[in-house]
Design an enzyme around this catalytic site. Structure first.
Site, PDB file in Angstrom:
ATOM      1  N   TYR A  58       0.897  -1.126   0.036  1.00  0.00           N
ATOM      2  CA  TYR A  58       0.052  -0.002  -0.030  1.00  0.00           C
ATOM      3  C   TYR A  58       0.963   1.147  -0.004  1.00  0.00           C
ATOM      4  O   TYR A  58       1.279   1.640   0.988  1.00  0.00           O
ATOM      5  CB  TYR A  58      -1.115   0.175   0.936  1.00  0.00           C
ATOM      6  N   THR A 204     -22.537   0.343  -0.563  1.00  0.00           N
ATOM      7  CA  THR A 204     -22.963   1.770   0.183  1.00  0.00           C
ATOM      8  C   THR A 204     -24.126   2.019  -0.753  1.00  0.00           C
ATOM      9  O   THR A 204     -24.868   3.058  -0.415  1.00  0.00           O
ATOM     10  CB  THR A 204     -21.985   2.864   0.248  1.00  0.00           C
ATOM     11  N   GLY A 205     -24.281   1.519  -2.233  1.00  0.00           N
ATOM     12  CA  GLY A 205     -25.275   1.908  -2.917  1.00  0.00           C
ATOM     13  C   GLY A 205     -24.829   3.253  -3.682  1.00  0.00           C
ATOM     14  O   GLY A 205     -25.817   4.016  -4.368  1.00  0.00           O
ATOM     15  N   LYS A 206     -23.694   3.899  -3.464  1.00  0.00           N
ATOM     16  CA  LYS A 206     -23.184   5.061  -4.273  1.00  0.00           C
ATOM     17  C   LYS A 206     -23.093   4.917  -5.568  1.00  0.00           C
ATOM     18  O   LYS A 206     -23.018   5.935  -6.338  1.00  0.00           O
ATOM     19  CB  LYS A 206     -21.850   5.346  -3.764  1.00  0.00           C
TER      20      LYS A 206
HETATM   21  N1  LIG Z   1      -5.143  -8.994   1.521  1.00  0.00           N
HETATM   22  C1  LIG Z   1      -5.390  -8.123   0.215  1.00  0.00           C
HETATM   23  O1  LIG Z   1      -5.232  -8.815  -0.676  1.00  0.00           O
HETATM   24  C2  LIG Z   1      -6.385  -7.039   0.333  1.00  0.00           C
HETATM   25  C3  LIG Z   1      -7.065  -6.878  -0.778  1.00  0.00           C
HETATM   26  C4  LIG Z   1      -7.826  -5.706  -0.532  1.00  0.00           C
HETATM   27  C5  LIG Z   1      -8.258  -5.045   0.618  1.00  0.00           C
HETATM   28  N2  LIG Z   1      -7.409  -5.504   1.709  1.00  0.00           N
HETATM   29  C6  LIG Z   1      -7.507  -4.944   3.148  1.00  0.00           C
HETATM   30  O2  LIG Z   1      -9.091  -4.549   3.309  1.00  0.00           O
HETATM   31  C7  LIG Z   1      -9.264  -3.175   3.822  1.00  0.00           C
HETATM   32  C8  LIG Z   1     -10.858  -2.870   3.100  1.00  0.00           C
HETATM   33  O3  LIG Z   1     -10.779  -3.336   1.540  1.00  0.00           O
HETATM   34  P1  LIG Z   1     -11.135  -2.248   0.499  1.00  0.00           P
HETATM   35  O4  LIG Z   1     -10.266  -0.879   0.933  1.00  0.00           O
HETATM   36  O5  LIG Z   1     -10.622  -2.858  -0.862  1.00  0.00           O
HETATM   37  O6  LIG Z   1     -12.673  -2.007   0.329  1.00  0.00           O
HETATM   38  P2  LIG Z   1     -13.905  -1.725   1.259  1.00  0.00           P
HETATM   39  O7  LIG Z   1     -13.503  -1.716   2.799  1.00  0.00           O
HETATM   40  O8  LIG Z   1     -14.938  -2.726   0.882  1.00  0.00           O
HETATM   41  O9  LIG Z   1     -14.272  -0.341   0.986  1.00  0.00           O
HETATM   42  C9  LIG Z   1     -13.703   0.713   1.414  1.00  0.00           C
HETATM   43  C10 LIG Z   1     -13.880   2.051   0.452  1.00  0.00           C
HETATM   44  O10 LIG Z   1     -15.459   2.177   0.384  1.00  0.00           O
HETATM   45  C11 LIG Z   1     -15.655   3.500   0.208  1.00  0.00           C
HETATM   46  N3  LIG Z   1     -16.302   3.872   1.705  1.00  0.00           N
HETATM   47  C12 LIG Z   1     -16.161   3.486   2.754  1.00  0.00           C
HETATM   48  N4  LIG Z   1     -17.118   3.645   3.977  1.00  0.00           N
HETATM   49  C13 LIG Z   1     -17.915   4.319   3.126  1.00  0.00           C
HETATM   50  C14 LIG Z   1     -19.051   5.152   3.541  1.00  0.00           C
HETATM   51  N5  LIG Z   1     -19.767   4.751   4.642  1.00  0.00           N
HETATM   52  N6  LIG Z   1     -20.103   5.324   2.481  1.00  0.00           N
HETATM   53  C15 LIG Z   1     -19.464   5.637   1.373  1.00  0.00           C
HETATM   54  N7  LIG Z   1     -18.349   5.168   0.712  1.00  0.00           N
HETATM   55  C16 LIG Z   1     -17.576   4.660   1.812  1.00  0.00           C
HETATM   56  C17 LIG Z   1     -14.229   4.386   0.266  1.00  0.00           C
HETATM   57  O11 LIG Z   1     -13.791   4.881  -0.960  1.00  0.00           O
HETATM   58  P3  LIG Z   1     -14.439   6.126  -1.934  1.00  0.00           P
HETATM   59  O12 LIG Z   1     -14.691   7.102  -0.821  1.00  0.00           O
HETATM   60  O13 LIG Z   1     -13.317   6.389  -2.569  1.00  0.00           O
HETATM   61  O14 LIG Z   1     -15.696   5.537  -2.419  1.00  0.00           O
HETATM   62  C18 LIG Z   1     -13.376   3.407   1.033  1.00  0.00           C
HETATM   63  O15 LIG Z   1     -11.930   3.533   0.617  1.00  0.00           O
HETATM   64  C19 LIG Z   1      -7.942  -2.353   2.638  1.00  0.00           C
HETATM   65  O16 LIG Z   1      -7.725  -1.190   3.231  1.00  0.00           O
HETATM   66  C20 LIG Z   1      -7.003  -3.470   3.030  1.00  0.00           C
HETATM   67  O17 LIG Z   1      -6.526  -3.026   4.325  1.00  0.00           O
HETATM   68  C21 LIG Z   1      -6.501  -6.541   1.771  1.00  0.00           C
END
Ligand SMILES: NC(=O)c1ccc[n+]([C@@H]2O[C@H](COP(=O)([O-])OP(=O)(O)OC[C@H]3O[C@@H](n4cnc5c(N)ncnc54)[C@H](OP(=O)(O)O)[C@@H]3O)[C@@H](O)[C@H]2O)c1
Length: 330
Positions: A58, A204-206
């Site tokens: 990251y 989130t439905g966005k």
């Molecule tokens: N091990 C792996 O291979 C792997 C892969 C992926 C992720 N991860 C880990 O898992 C974590 C979470 O996964 P992720 O970041 O892929 O996806 P996620 O948690 O499903 O989505 C996060 C994104 O959704 C939006 N969001 C979050 N809360 C919101 C709300 N209340 N209302 C509206 N939009 C909202 C934000 O982006 P916007 O505001 O830009 O829309 C945010 O960056 C990562 O940060 C990482 O630590 C690990």
């Protein structure tokens, strides 16, 4: 906030974790203001989250640096999970990369060190030997894996009997791990740390339709291979994905809660789940997401959510890799 003890550790982690990928912006996420990132991390801590997930990948250490900058003063009260990149799994590289992670986080020990993706080129025995030694030396308090499928777990557990977690993609629009990986984790008593729990914002439905989803997030197998950043050659299932989102939206409306809360709460009700790692780009998103803890779904709602998402689960099948057609998760 309920905390659970991960196996083979002497610490407890909050059932909602903060995912520190998007807060570095850039690949997959676009522009990001550092003030918002610091606000997101500190808000997570103030809301009772003690578990922070990061990785070298990251931002080449930028996410780890940010965690230190925002939360260095409370270092002893938080649990930091970071990850090694697959190129670093040879014995000597594991040791060297661990030192680099310690530096990036300005800390003297890593709480949970994870292998980010399997690497079939390097014998897992060698990697696990290095991790076990690091644990004995006290440089890391625990180790875990990420994106390991059933066979990969079976192989890894031959050489390491203290795997504390397996981080996997899991959400209402991505239930592929339920076929094989989740039962294996349950049987091996390896808790699942769920990533992308709100499907990078889709839950989130966005986004009104597939066309509104930015190309870097439309890399997943829900979307057509014609999307410019796709790494698979499948036709996708965009209509079914958005029909499923509509069904979840209706269930959430009936229940009187936002979709994101319902989606996180559904994960917290699933077997073998240890913690749900949610990303948030600012304090406001984090505050909204932790409200999922107040959302106790009864069996009737859980059943409705399972039924609403079953056709998409069947269409996408049991290959658990979100992005690549030839699953790296075996
Ligand atoms: N091990 C792996 O291979 C792997 C892969 C992926 C992720 N991860 C880990 O898992 C974590 C979470 O996964 P992720 O970041 O892929 O996806 P996620 O948690 O499903 O989505 C996060 C994104 O959704 C939006 N969001 C979050 N809360 C919101 C709300 N209340 N209302 C509206 N939009 C909202 C934000 O982006 P916007 O505001 O830009 O829309 C945010 O960056 C990562 O940060 C990482 O630590 C690990």
């Amino acid at each position: 906030m309920i905390c659970i003890k991960l196996p083979h550790t002497d610490f407890e982690v909050s059932e909602i974790a903060f995912g520190a990928w998007a807060i570095v912006g850039g690949f997959n996420w676009g522009p990001q203001d550092e003030k918002d990132s610091i606000d997101a991390l500190r808000t997570a801590y103030e809301e009772g989250i003690n578990f922070f997930d990061t990785a070298e990948m990251y931002g080449s250490g930028a996410s780890e640096n940010l965690i230190h900058k925002a939360l260095g003063e409370v270092r002893n009260k938080i649990i930091i999970a970071t990850k090694l990149k697959p190129a670093d799994y040879a014995y000597a590289d594991v040791k060297k990369a661990t030192e680099e992670r310690l530096k990036a986080l300005s800390t003297d020990r890593l709480d949970l060190l994870q292998l980010h993706w399997p690497n079939p080129e390097i014998p897992v025995e060698e990697t696990m030997r290095a991790l076990s030694e690091l644990k004995q030396e006290g440089k890391i308090r625990a180790y875990g894996v990420s994106n390991f499928g059933k066979q990969q777990l079976q192989e890894a557990t031959k050489y390491a009997d203290e795997i504390s977690s397996n981080q996997l993609p899991y959400n209402l629009l991505w239930r592929a791990i339920e076929y094989e990986v989740l039962p294996e984790c349950k049987q091996d008593n390896i808790p699942i740390l769920c990533y992308s729990p709100i499907m990078q914002g889709l839950l989130t439905g966005k986004f009104a339709d597939a066309g509104s989803v930015p190309d870097d997030r439309a890399r997943t197998r829900h979307f057509s291979s014609e999307r410019p950043q796709a790494r698979h050659s499948e036709e996708g299932c965009e209509d079914l994905t958005f029909e499923t989102i509509d069904k979840i939206r209706k269930i959430a409306e009936e229940y009187g809660k936002p979709m994101a809360e319902i989606s996180i709460a559904w994960l917290l009700s699933q077997p073998a789940v240890g913690s749900v790692i949610v990303g948030g780009r600012n304090g406001e998103q984090v505050r909204k997401n932790v409200k999922a803890l107040d959302c106790k779904l009864d069996d009737d709602v859980l059943q409705k959510l399972n039924e609403a998402t079953q056709p998409l689960k069947e269409k996408l099948g049991n290959r658990a890799d979100l992005w690549e057609g030839k699953s790296r998760i075996q």
